[in-house]
Enzyme design. Structure first.
Site, PDB file in Angstrom:
ATOM      1  N   CYS A  98      -7.041  -4.657   1.405  1.00  0.00           N
ATOM      2  CA  CYS A  98      -6.433  -6.001   0.830  1.00  0.00           C
ATOM      3  C   CYS A  98      -7.177  -7.004   1.423  1.00  0.00           C
ATOM      4  O   CYS A  98      -6.923  -7.932   0.083  1.00  0.00           O
ATOM      5  CB  CYS A  98      -4.986  -6.007   1.476  1.00  0.00           C
ATOM      6  SG  CYS A  98      -4.724  -5.569   3.412  1.00  0.00           S
ATOM      7  N   ARG A 127     -10.617   3.322  11.522  1.00  0.00           N
ATOM      8  CA  ARG A 127      -9.323   2.700  12.060  1.00  0.00           C
ATOM      9  C   ARG A 127      -9.549   2.811  13.491  1.00  0.00           C
ATOM     10  O   ARG A 127      -9.787   4.688  14.043  1.00  0.00           O
ATOM     11  CB  ARG A 127      -7.852   2.749  12.299  1.00  0.00           C
ATOM     12  CG  ARG A 127      -7.125   2.631  10.770  1.00  0.00           C
ATOM     13  CD  ARG A 127      -6.177   2.327  10.236  1.00  0.00           C
ATOM     14  NE  ARG A 127      -5.830   1.419   8.708  1.00  0.00           N
ATOM     15  CZ  ARG A 127      -4.576   1.514   8.370  1.00  0.00           C
ATOM     16  NH1 ARG A 127      -3.237   2.117   8.354  1.00  0.00           N
ATOM     17  NH2 ARG A 127      -4.703   1.053   7.263  1.00  0.00           N
ATOM     18  N   GLN A 145      -8.233   5.663   0.528  1.00  0.00           N
ATOM     19  CA  GLN A 145      -7.164   5.372   0.147  1.00  0.00           C
ATOM     20  C   GLN A 145      -6.538   5.231  -1.184  1.00  0.00           C
ATOM     21  O   GLN A 145      -8.528   4.757  -1.824  1.00  0.00           O
ATOM     22  CB  GLN A 145      -6.339   3.960   0.846  1.00  0.00           C
ATOM     23  CG  GLN A 145      -6.271   4.395   2.135  1.00  0.00           C
ATOM     24  CD  GLN A 145      -5.623   2.771   2.407  1.00  0.00           C
ATOM     25  OE1 GLN A 145      -6.381   1.856   2.091  1.00  0.00           O
ATOM     26  NE2 GLN A 145      -4.260   3.092   3.164  1.00  0.00           N
ATOM     27  N   HIS A 274       1.365  -4.409  -2.754  1.00  0.00           N
ATOM     28  CA  HIS A 274       0.034  -3.500  -1.891  1.00  0.00           C
ATOM     29  C   HIS A 274       0.733  -1.754  -2.021  1.00  0.00           C
ATOM     30  O   HIS A 274       1.895  -1.758  -1.848  1.00  0.00           O
ATOM     31  CB  HIS A 274      -0.020  -3.414  -0.203  1.00  0.00           C
ATOM     32  CG  HIS A 274      -0.349  -5.099   0.402  1.00  0.00           C
ATOM     33  ND1 HIS A 274      -1.617  -4.954   1.048  1.00  0.00           N
ATOM     34  CD2 HIS A 274       0.750  -5.847   0.224  1.00  0.00           C
ATOM     35  CE1 HIS A 274      -1.505  -6.435   1.459  1.00  0.00           C
ATOM     36  NE2 HIS A 274      -0.118  -6.568   0.543  1.00  0.00           N
TER      37      HIS A 274
END
Length: 389
Positions: A98, A127, A145, A274
């Protein structure tokens, strides 16, 4: 099925094998068609960004323990002395896309006439999950993603969320999933004013109501910057999986100073939505394997058909059948091994190949194939032309 493997040399990252990556590629192509049709423009953003960017976005303070941080210096290559000096500025592998999408939005001058702007990315993220939390494809450290962010005016929010709800519904229906929707509300620790949170939560409620949907509310479960809708899918045997999401965010545009020029000639903050449907490709593929018990739909199967011979005299004909099927756009393999046909049938059935085309001397002489479809009781004999059609 020989789709992928994991090993300790890359904790939490997937080694995709050819058949597994074929499933990935088909899913990616499918999602691109969906996003292109819905007016998204695809971008690609950097993997590594300066820590100052993450500080400004708020992730450095709220999310740093889950980030892989990197010193911005050349490491010491000598045998003696520390590898890094400890004095370098810090950078980080992106844990989400983002902030980078805001930076793309901020390039140039954006007018209210340009909105909504829908930016999509098949974005690879990292992550720093604890080793003990990692779990196959379902919990990984490196993931990609089907991510996108919609920049819009306040007046456009409800309509954009409605459109996304319809898009998500069409995708999940294509895979045979049913779902429940949950609305995750403001957590105790959060950025933004109560007034902004009131508006953001109500916009999501209004979109759901306009689409005639019911939902459950989850107090305290929202992100630190936005409330969100969550899609909880139910698979073929009744298990639930939280996958898709859309979040209505007024915090990040403020923190990263995103704006557009309104009809009044002044600067205004966009609302940032988002959203993702698969969530991550890794996890969604894991869910699909469970949902279909390994038996993927024909369009998604890594091998759609195998041409298997009964006798070696049919080898040349099997190669010709395979070539014609490939020319028609099918993913085909041949099995010319000197094995009994029952052995071949059993092996390819266990591998969940949708169609097995059996050819022997008779089929070669007559230009036919005997088709065994996975799960069907009987085979069908037809001309090769009819089989391809």
């Amino acid at each position: 099925m020989d789709l992928f493997h994991l090993q300790e040399e890359a904790h939490g990252s997937v080694f995709w094998h050819p058949k597994g990556y074929r499933i990935w590629r088909e899913l990616e192509s499918y999602m691109r068609r969906k996003m292109d049709g819905a007016g998204y423009r695809e971008i690609k953003t950097p993997q590594v960004m300066d820590a100052r960017q993450w500080e400004q976005s708020g992730h450095w303070g709220k999310y740093r323990e889950n980030m892989f941080v990197i010193p911005d210096e050349v490491p010491n290559t000598e045998d003696e002395g520390p590898v890094i000096s400890g004095e370098a500025q810090w950078m980080a592998l992106k844990p989400m896309n983002c902030p980078a999408h805001v930076l793309v939005f901020k390039q140039g001058i954006t007018s209210y006439r340009d909105l909504p702007i829908r930016l999509g990315e098949m974005g690879c993220c990292h992550r720093n999950e604890p080793h003990g939390a990692l779990h196959g494809l379902m919990r990984v450290r490196q993931f990609t993603q089907d991510d996108a962010h919609i920049f819009c005016t306040e007046a456009q929010v409800v309509a954009e969320v409605q459109d996304f709800i319809a898009l998500a519904d069409s995708v999940y229906a294509d895979f045979g999933f049913t779902y429940d929707i949950k609305l995750a509300l403001r957590p105790e620790q959060r950025f933004g004013s109560d007034a902004d949170w009131d508006k953001a939560e109500q916009e999501l409620r209004d979109a759901l109501t306009a689409n005639g949907l019911e939902w459950e509310e989850l107090p305290g479960e929202g992100a630190f910057y936005a409330p969100k809708l969550e899609w909880h899918l139910t698979d073929a045997i009744g298990r639930t999986w939280q996958v898709g999401t859309i979040q209505s965010d007024r915090v990040l545009p403020e923190r990263l100073d995103a704006h557009y020029i309104g009809e009044d000639g002044d600067k205004h903050r966009p609302v940032m939505l988002h959203r993702a449907i698969f969530g991550s490709y890794e996890r969604f593929i894991g869910i699909l394997i469970e949902h279909f018990a390994g038996r993927m739909p024909v369009w998604l199967a890594p091998v759609q058909a195998v041409v298997a011979t009964i006798v070696s005299e049919a080898d040349d004909y099997a190669r010709d059948v395979s070539a014609q099927l490939q020319a028609a756009g099918l993913r085909v393999e041949t099995d010319l091994r000197n094995e009994k046909i029952n052995y071949k049938v059993r092996e390819h059935s266990l591998a969940k190949v949708p169609h097995l085309l059996v050819v022997g001397k008779r089929e070669a002489d007559e230009g036919t194939v005997a088709i065994r479809t996975l799960g069907a009781e009987h085979q069908r004999v037809m001309s090769l032309a009819d089989a391809i059609a």
